[in-house]
Design a protein around this motif. Structure first.
Motif, PDB file in Angstrom:
ATOM      1  N   ALA A   1       0.838  -1.203   0.000  1.00 46.17           N
ATOM      2  CA  ALA A   1       0.000   0.000   0.000  1.00 46.17           C
ATOM      3  C   ALA A   1       0.874   1.255   0.000  1.00 46.17           C
ATOM      4  CB  ALA A   1      -0.934  -0.010   1.210  1.00 46.17           C
ATOM      5  N   GLY A   2       1.838   1.317   0.894  1.00 48.09           N
ATOM      6  CA  GLY A   2       2.649   2.523   1.027  1.00 48.09           C
ATOM      7  C   GLY A   2       3.507   2.798  -0.193  1.00 48.09           C
ATOM      8  N   ALA A   3       4.181   1.758  -0.697  1.00 46.92           N
ATOM      9  CA  ALA A   3       5.070   1.960  -1.843  1.00 46.92           C
ATOM     10  C   ALA A   3       4.263   2.340  -3.079  1.00 46.92           C
ATOM     11  CB  ALA A   3       5.896   0.697  -2.111  1.00 46.92           C
ATOM     12  N   SER A   4       3.116   1.689  -3.289  1.00 42.86           N
ATOM     13  CA  SER A   4       2.328   1.998  -4.482  1.00 42.86           C
ATOM     14  C   SER A   4       1.728   3.394  -4.383  1.00 42.86           C
ATOM     15  CB  SER A   4       1.234   0.941  -4.700  1.00 42.86           C
ATOM     16  OG  SER A   4       0.337   0.895  -3.606  1.00 42.86           O
ATOM     17  N   ALA A   5       1.300   3.781  -3.174  1.00 43.63           N
ATOM     18  CA  ALA A   5       0.736   5.123  -2.999  1.00 43.63           C
ATOM     19  C   ALA A   5       1.809   6.184  -3.205  1.00 43.63           C
ATOM     20  CB  ALA A   5       0.118   5.261  -1.605  1.00 43.63           C
ATOM     21  N   ALA A   6       2.959   5.978  -2.574  1.00 40.33           N
ATOM     22  CA  ALA A   6       4.020   6.987  -2.657  1.00 40.33           C
ATOM     23  C   ALA A   6       4.444   7.191  -4.103  1.00 40.33           C
ATOM     24  CB  ALA A   6       5.211   6.556  -1.798  1.00 40.33           C
ATOM     25  N   ALA A   7       4.617   6.087  -4.830  1.00 42.11           N
ATOM     26  CA  ALA A   7       5.043   6.196  -6.226  1.00 42.11           C
ATOM     27  C   ALA A   7       3.978   6.901  -7.050  1.00 42.11           C
ATOM     28  CB  ALA A   7       5.341   4.808  -6.794  1.00 42.11           C
ATOM     29  N   SER A   8       2.719   6.506  -6.854  1.00 39.26           N
ATOM     30  CA  SER A   8       1.642   7.081  -7.670  1.00 39.26           C
ATOM     31  C   SER A   8       1.451   8.562  -7.380  1.00 39.26           C
ATOM     32  CB  SER A   8       0.325   6.333  -7.422  1.00 39.26           C
ATOM     33  OG  SER A   8       0.503   4.957  -7.685  1.00 39.26           O
TER      34      SER A   8
ATOM     35  N   GLY B   1      -4.248   0.029   3.072  1.00 42.58           N
ATOM     36  CA  GLY B   1      -3.739  -1.332   3.236  1.00 42.58           C
ATOM     37  C   GLY B   1      -4.271  -1.982   4.504  1.00 42.58           C
ATOM     38  N   GLU B   2      -3.492  -2.907   5.055  1.00 45.83           N
ATOM     39  CA  GLU B   2      -3.952  -3.659   6.230  1.00 45.83           C
ATOM     40  C   GLU B   2      -4.209  -2.740   7.432  1.00 45.83           C
ATOM     41  OE1 GLU B   2      -1.383  -6.906   7.351  1.00 45.83           O
ATOM     42  OE2 GLU B   2      -2.670  -7.528   9.005  1.00 45.83           O
ATOM     43  N   ALA B   3      -3.566  -1.580   7.436  1.00 44.58           N
ATOM     44  CA  ALA B   3      -3.705  -0.679   8.583  1.00 44.58           C
ATOM     45  C   ALA B   3      -5.123  -0.122   8.727  1.00 44.58           C
ATOM     46  CB  ALA B   3      -2.709   0.474   8.471  1.00 44.58           C
ATOM     47  N   ASN B   4      -5.901  -0.089   7.642  1.00 39.53           N
ATOM     48  CA  ASN B   4      -7.281   0.367   7.803  1.00 39.53           C
ATOM     49  C   ASN B   4      -8.202  -0.836   7.980  1.00 39.53           C
ATOM     50  OD1 ASN B   4      -8.268  -0.628   5.325  1.00 39.53           O
ATOM     51  ND2 ASN B   4      -7.856   1.269   4.243  1.00 39.53           N
ATOM     52  N   PHE B   5      -9.475  -0.593   8.145  1.00 42.12           N
ATOM     53  CA  PHE B   5     -10.384  -1.690   8.514  1.00 42.12           C
ATOM     54  C   PHE B   5     -11.304  -2.091   7.368  1.00 42.12           C
ATOM     55  CE2 PHE B   5     -14.854  -0.520   8.689  1.00 42.12           C
ATOM     56  CZ  PHE B   5     -14.747   0.778   8.231  1.00 42.12           C
ATOM     57  N   SER B   6     -11.253  -1.433   6.224  1.00 42.95           N
ATOM     58  CA  SER B   6     -12.484  -1.271   5.471  1.00 42.95           C
ATOM     59  C   SER B   6     -13.068  -2.430   4.685  1.00 42.95           C
ATOM     60  CB  SER B   6     -12.307  -0.093   4.516  1.00 42.95           C
ATOM     61  OG  SER B   6     -11.329  -0.409   3.558  1.00 42.95           O
ATOM     62  N   ASP B   7     -12.265  -3.224   4.015  1.00 41.30           N
ATOM     63  CA  ASP B   7     -12.841  -4.039   2.933  1.00 41.30           C
ATOM     64  C   ASP B   7     -13.121  -5.515   3.244  1.00 41.30           C
ATOM     65  OD1 ASP B   7     -12.472  -1.675   1.686  1.00 41.30           O
ATOM     66  OD2 ASP B   7     -11.141  -2.399   0.126  1.00 41.30           O
ATOM     67  N   HIS B   8     -12.580  -6.020   4.329  1.00 38.91           N
ATOM     68  CA  HIS B   8     -12.641  -7.474   4.508  1.00 38.91           C
ATOM     69  C   HIS B   8     -13.638  -7.923   5.560  1.00 38.91           C
ATOM     70  CE1 HIS B   8      -9.281  -7.414   1.835  1.00 38.91           C
ATOM     71  NE2 HIS B   8      -8.595  -6.655   2.669  1.00 38.91           N
ATOM     72  N   GLY B   9     -14.367  -6.970   6.153  1.00 41.08           N
ATOM     73  CA  GLY B   9     -15.385  -7.342   7.123  1.00 41.08           C
ATOM     74  C   GLY B   9     -14.773  -8.112   8.275  1.00 41.08           C
ATOM     75  N   ALA B  10     -15.417  -9.238   8.602  1.00 43.23           N
ATOM     76  CA  ALA B  10     -14.972 -10.009   9.752  1.00 43.23           C
ATOM     77  C   ALA B  10     -14.068 -11.166   9.348  1.00 43.23           C
ATOM     78  CB  ALA B  10     -16.183 -10.524  10.517  1.00 43.23           C
ATOM     79  N   ASN B  11     -13.788 -11.295   8.082  1.00 49.39           N
ATOM     80  CA  ASN B  11     -12.905 -12.373   7.614  1.00 49.39           C
ATOM     81  C   ASN B  11     -12.414 -12.037   6.210  1.00 49.39           C
ATOM     82  OD1 ASN B  11     -11.762 -15.135   7.380  1.00 49.39           O
ATOM     83  ND2 ASN B  11     -13.327 -15.344   5.814  1.00 49.39           N
ATOM     84  N   ARG B  12     -11.100 -12.074   6.027  1.00 49.88           N
ATOM     85  CA  ARG B  12     -10.568 -11.772   4.708  1.00 49.88           C
ATOM     86  C   ARG B  12     -10.380 -13.054   3.905  1.00 49.88           C
ATOM     87  NH1 ARG B  12      -5.818 -12.050   2.439  1.00 49.88           N
ATOM     88  NH2 ARG B  12      -4.545 -12.223   4.295  1.00 49.88           N
ATOM     89  N   LEU B  13     -10.749 -12.997   2.643  1.00 51.68           N
ATOM     90  CA  LEU B  13     -10.511 -14.143   1.773  1.00 51.68           C
ATOM     91  C   LEU B  13      -9.055 -14.172   1.330  1.00 51.68           C
ATOM     92  CD1 LEU B  13     -13.638 -14.219  -0.575  1.00 51.68           C
ATOM     93  CD2 LEU B  13     -13.202 -15.578   1.479  1.00 51.68           C
ATOM     94  N   GLY B  14      -8.561 -15.371   1.074  1.00 50.69           N
ATOM     95  CA  GLY B  14      -7.193 -15.520   0.598  1.00 50.69           C
ATOM     96  C   GLY B  14      -6.981 -14.734  -0.682  1.00 50.69           C
ATOM     97  N   ALA B  15      -5.762 -14.191  -0.846  1.00 48.88           N
ATOM     98  CA  ALA B  15      -5.364 -13.461  -2.050  1.00 48.88           C
ATOM     99  C   ALA B  15      -6.076 -12.119  -2.199  1.00 48.88           C
ATOM    100  CB  ALA B  15      -5.540 -14.310  -3.319  1.00 48.88           C
ATOM    101  N   SER B  16      -6.723 -11.659  -1.129  1.00 47.25           N
ATOM    102  CA  SER B  16      -7.383 -10.361  -1.199  1.00 47.25           C
ATOM    103  C   SER B  16      -6.598  -9.237  -0.527  1.00 47.25           C
ATOM    104  CB  SER B  16      -8.783 -10.437  -0.564  1.00 47.25           C
ATOM    105  OG  SER B  16      -9.666 -11.080  -1.447  1.00 47.25           O
ATOM    106  N   ALA B  17      -5.607  -9.585   0.294  1.00 47.92           N
ATOM    107  CA  ALA B  17      -4.839  -8.538   0.980  1.00 47.92           C
ATOM    108  C   ALA B  17      -3.963  -7.793  -0.020  1.00 47.92           C
ATOM    109  CB  ALA B  17      -3.975  -9.130   2.079  1.00 47.92           C
ATOM    110  N   LEU B  18      -3.335  -8.541  -0.923  1.00 40.51           N
ATOM    111  CA  LEU B  18      -2.459  -7.913  -1.919  1.00 40.51           C
ATOM    112  C   LEU B  18      -3.311  -7.029  -2.822  1.00 40.51           C
ATOM    113  CD1 LEU B  18      -0.131 -10.921  -2.886  1.00 40.51           C
ATOM    114  CD2 LEU B  18       0.024  -9.343  -0.971  1.00 40.51           C
TER     115      LEU B  18
END
Lengths: 254, 635
Positions: free
Chosen positions: B43-50, B422-439
């Motif tokens: 998250a940080g590297a992609s944001a900083a570059a963009s 990125g992982e530091a926020n809470f927003s997209d995965h609800g109460a359980n994150r699916l595999g391959a969704s963090a990236l």
């Protein structure tokens, strides 16, 4: 937890700061479970040192599963220790024997100044990448991913070069302290892929130039780097880099 | 009532409309804005570059000696995207639906839909950067399956997907450093957030080499500092991963959302010793081929090959025939815990088999190693057992935290100017994150969402105009100094690591894979005691003005202790089970998580009120317009 244990003697490099004089210090690591990694063994020694009010041995690590490239020290003269294709965090005590002496010292290269004990400054590697170890594409400029076809064998070869973790073992093992294997892995990955071809000419030239500017030596084909590389990056990459470099000299119109 | 600022309009048009309605900063004005990015993972590297590519001036901070050491590098299995290249019926809508359902209906619908919308762009961008994804013989990109989905939408680079994606983003960041728009500060730890006149305007950080405190001011601050799984001491997180930046922001007023939603990953190598420093994951992708089983007989001590097929319980396949071994992580973890608690684990202990011997016999070892690359070897190194000869033994372990700092639809926290990605926020995965969704989420936030939304804030609010002598700046500096002095003064008998381990055990026992009111109450008594013990009996050796890993660790553990208390408060507040949060009091007759949508269809965002003081709860109601609330079923 039950399981076999061994006791080993450590001779560890201690150095308070970049300017301070370094020295070896001896520590006994007793009853170490053979299922521990070398770093976990150092954790145990460090806990004891702290209990005694002494400063623990400074060393770097992060992922502790061989992928981040943070850890690294020479064990008995070999970067990352005696086992091939292994980072220090993946080197387990079961590979040592009761009573062994482990001489542990930082990665040695003049471009890697010691910060403290086993911690060295590897920022030179970042600057080599900054010189051109990327594809210049901005966010949003990409076309559909499957518009670029790459034969599987080419892609697999590029992956094997891209697997470099930037730990610095190559430079530390080289009698010339050359960073050729590190730079070459990136040059080769991008030279193989169509995405990297636009900047082929300048990339090799600029990265080699930066490598020299950082104070790394040249490659004189000792191939120690290949032996030390925890990711088994092959010296063929250096041949690719040399070819790319030559090509850049031939095509350089500036 | 907390407002997530979700745009009006039909779900599929919200992001499109919002992009149009947001104000823009003109290209000529972008260089007048200074931005701070803390953290250099995906998250940080992609944001900083963009952001730098857009023309903003960016200062970037990371803990390690290089931005490339961030823990994103450890991600193995893959990244989801609704490309539908395999032609198996995937779509933005399906990825959205699977993710909302996978999160057990505790994520914000509009965010998840946007995530699915941009998921295709991510793969395009990464390929353009030269990320060597695994390909088919025709030269096209290959896909595989991950848990919680019945389509193959996961792109991968052998078992080193995180590494390759991070090196792509790192390359983009290096490119911008070369251009001169990004100033990189390595070996820095953010120790405080500066909030002046209700706006986040800077950070105080410690130079980890010299010990010097540094102050950096900017027009907005972006935290991309990862999750807090290491609160449990043992987790699959890298050893430096910590919650300090997020926690200090919380103490300055940023709400912390759903802290009890922590993902316990089903397939990790079991704990093998007292001095173990971390746990290692075996990628979920192995469940594409691997079959999970335990002996049918309790306490069976026979070796796996001595146990005939008829005496093996493939409990996931039996219980969940339509998803089988590819049920979501929370479901797989609980099922493993249940069989082990009942005494069916390997040798009666805490382990189940992940068996790849069938596929190896069928397809040959070369085919499997081609797919799973270094995983066999990694397992063998750690356990000294060869998974090509005998099934892997695995057990669930702490892996990812769905909770994090609360953000609105624009990824901005309740503190204006503070963005969390990125992982530091809470927003997209609800109460359980699916595999391959963090990236996917980390890169979506950094490449394709934040660079748009932050422009709207900057265009409306203008520059921050805070000088070095603003009281908020000097207060933050002084408080950071005092805290470091206090830590350095600790000369007790316990190492920081021992205290951390005690904390981890309490969390694992009472706020782990299953929780109940009584256990959480116990934890809420024990954690304050550990906190007191820490500030009385911890031992911090060395000096503050030099490289001092004990001091670094002490600060992080002190923050984990405070955060752990909040995790347990949140878990006791949520009197329902959902996703990873399994309260034993609330389960269906067949032992699945029983949600209470009447009472708990909300995001719990906590406001800090002081150490040991009950935090204030703010609720953001969750409305489900597109996906009907239903009992999740993978049967």
């Amino acid at each position: 937890m039950a399981g076999p244990t061994i006791s080993v003697t450590l001779k560890v490099w201690r150095q308070d700061g970049p300017e301070a004089k370094g020295y070896f210090e001896t520590h006994e690591a007793k009853d170490i479970s053979t299922s521990m990694s070398v770093l976990e063994m150092l954790d145990v020694v460090n806990l004891r040192l702290q209990k005694e009010g002494k400063e623990p041995i400074a060393f770097e690590s992060n992922c502790r599963e061989g992928i981040c490239g943070s850890c690294g020290a020479a064990v008995n003269g070999q970067p990352h220790g005696p086992k091939r294709a292994t980072t220090l965090c993946q080197l387990y005590m079961r590979h040592f024997n009761e009573g062994d002496l482990l001489v542990i010292e930082p990665f040695r290269a003049s471009a890697f100044p010691v910060i403290k004990d086993l911690v060295v400054d590897r920022s030179a590697f970042d600057r080599i990448i900054q010189a051109g170890g990327y594809v210049t594409v901005k966010t949003g400029q990409a076309s559909d991913a499957n518009a670029i076809l790459v034969p599987k064998d080419v892609s697999d070869r590029a992956f094997r070069s891209a697997a470099c973790i930037g730990c610095g073992a190559c430079a530390a093992s080289c009698p010339n302290a050359s960073a050729s294997l590190f730079a070459a892995a990136k040059v080769a990955q991008l030279a193989l892929l169509p995405q990297g071809s636009v900047e082929r000419t300048s990339r090799a030239r600029e990265m080699v130039k930066q490598m020299d500017a950082e104070g790394f030596g040249s490659c004189s084909k000792h191939y120690e780097c290949q032996e030390a590389c925890p990711k088994e990056i092959k010296v063929e990459n250096i041949a690719v880099m040399n070819r790319e470099y030559l090509r850049s000299l031939l095509l350089d119109r500036d | 009532m907390l407002d997530g600022k979700v745009p009006e309009g039909p779900l599929s048009e919200k992001w499109i409309r919002h992009k149009f309605e947001m104000k823009l900063v003109s290209p000529a004005n972008k260089p007048t804005f200074n931005l701070i990015v803390v953290g250099t993972g995906l998250a940080g590297a992609s944001a900083a570059a963009s952001l730098s590519e857009l023309g903003y001036r960016v200062k970037v901070f990371c803990l390690g000696d290089s931005p490339r050491r961030a823990h994103s590098i450890g991600a193995q299995g893959g990244i989801n995207s609704a490309k539908n290249y395999p032609n198996d019926g995937d779509s933005v809508l399906r990825l959205f639906y699977d993710t909302v359902k996978g999160g057990d209906f505790r994520a914000r619908e509009a965010n998840v839909h946007r995530l699915a919308e941009v998921s295709g762009n991510i793969i395009d961008q990464c390929v353009a950067q030269g990320v060597p994804f695994t390909r088919e013989y025709g030269g096209h990109l290959d896909n595989r399956s991950f848990g919680g989905a019945q389509v193959s939408r996961t792109f991968y680079a052998n078992a080193q997907t995180g590494q390759q994606l991070l090196l792509g983003a790192y390359g983009a960041l290096m490119k911008e450093i070369k251009v001169g728009n990004v100033q990189m500060h390595t070996r820095r730890e953010m120790l405080d957030l500066i909030v002046a006149d209700q706006r986040a305007v800077g950070i105080v950080c410690r130079n980890l080499v010299t010990g010097a405190l540094e102050t950096h001011l900017a027009d907005a601050v972006i935290l991309a500092t990862g999750g807090y799984g290491n609160a449990y001491y043992l987790s699959t997180n890298s050893v430096l991963s910590n919650a300090t930046a997020a926690w200090r922001a919380h103490k300055r007023g940023a709400f912390f959302a759903n802290p009890c939603f922590t993902q316990i990953h089903p397939t990790c190598i079991p704990i093998h010793g007292d001095s173990q420093s971390k746990l290692t994951l075996m990628s979920e992708s192995l469940r594409n081929d691997g079959r999970i089983w335990v002996p049918r007989k309790k306490g069976d001590t026979r070796l796996p090959h001595e146990i005939p097929e008829s005496e093996r319980n493939y409990y996931l396949e039996e219980r969940y025939p339509s998803f089988g071994n590819l049920v979501p992580r929370d479901v797989a973890s609980r099922a493993a815990k249940r069989v082990c608690d009942e005494g069916f684990g390997v040798n009666g202990g805490d382990a189940v088999y992940l068996d790849l011997l069938g596929p190896i016999a069928r397809d040959g070892i070369a085919a499997l190693e081609d797919k799973y690359d270094n995983l066999f070897e990694m397992y063998q190194r750690i356990t000294d057992e060869d998974p090509r000869q005998t099934p892997m033994r695995i057990y669930p372990a702490v892996h990812y935290t769905m909770g994090g700092l609360w953000v609105d639809y624009n990824l901005m926290s309740n503190l204006p100017g503070l963005y969390v990605i990125g992982e530091a926020n809470f927003s997209d995965h609800g109460a359980n994150r699916l595999g391959a969704s963090a990236l996917m989420q980390g890169l979506a936030d950094g490449y394709f969402i934040l660079p748009y939304t932050i422009g709207d804030f900057l265009a409306r609010q203008g520059r921050a105009k805070v000088s070095d002598d603003h009281p908020a700046v000097t207060d933050a500096q002084r408080e950071t100094r005092e805290r470091l002095d206090k830590l350095m003064s600790l000369r007790g008998k316990k190492t920081v690591s021992e205290l951390h381990r005690e904390l981890g055990q309490v969390l694992w026992d009472h706020c782990g894979m299953s929780r109940d009111a009584k256990g959480l109450q116990t934890a809420l008594e024990k954690i304050p005691a550990i906190r007191e013990d820490f500030w009385k009996n911890a031992n911090v050796v060395g000096r503050p003005d030099t490289f001092n890993q004990v001091l670094e660790r002490a600060g992080r553990v002190a923050d984990f202790i405070e955060l752990a208390e909040l995790m347990c408060i949140d878990a006791s507040n949520r009197n329902e089970s959902c996703g990873s949060h399994f309260r034993v009091e609330y389960q269906t007759p067949d032992n699945e998580a029983q949600r209470d949508d009447e009472q708990y269809a909300y995001v719990a965002a906590w406001e800090y009120k002081g150490v040991g003081v009950q935090p204030a709860l703010h609720k953001e109601p969750l409305a489900f317009e597109r996906v009907g609330l239903a009992q999740r079923s993978y049967k």
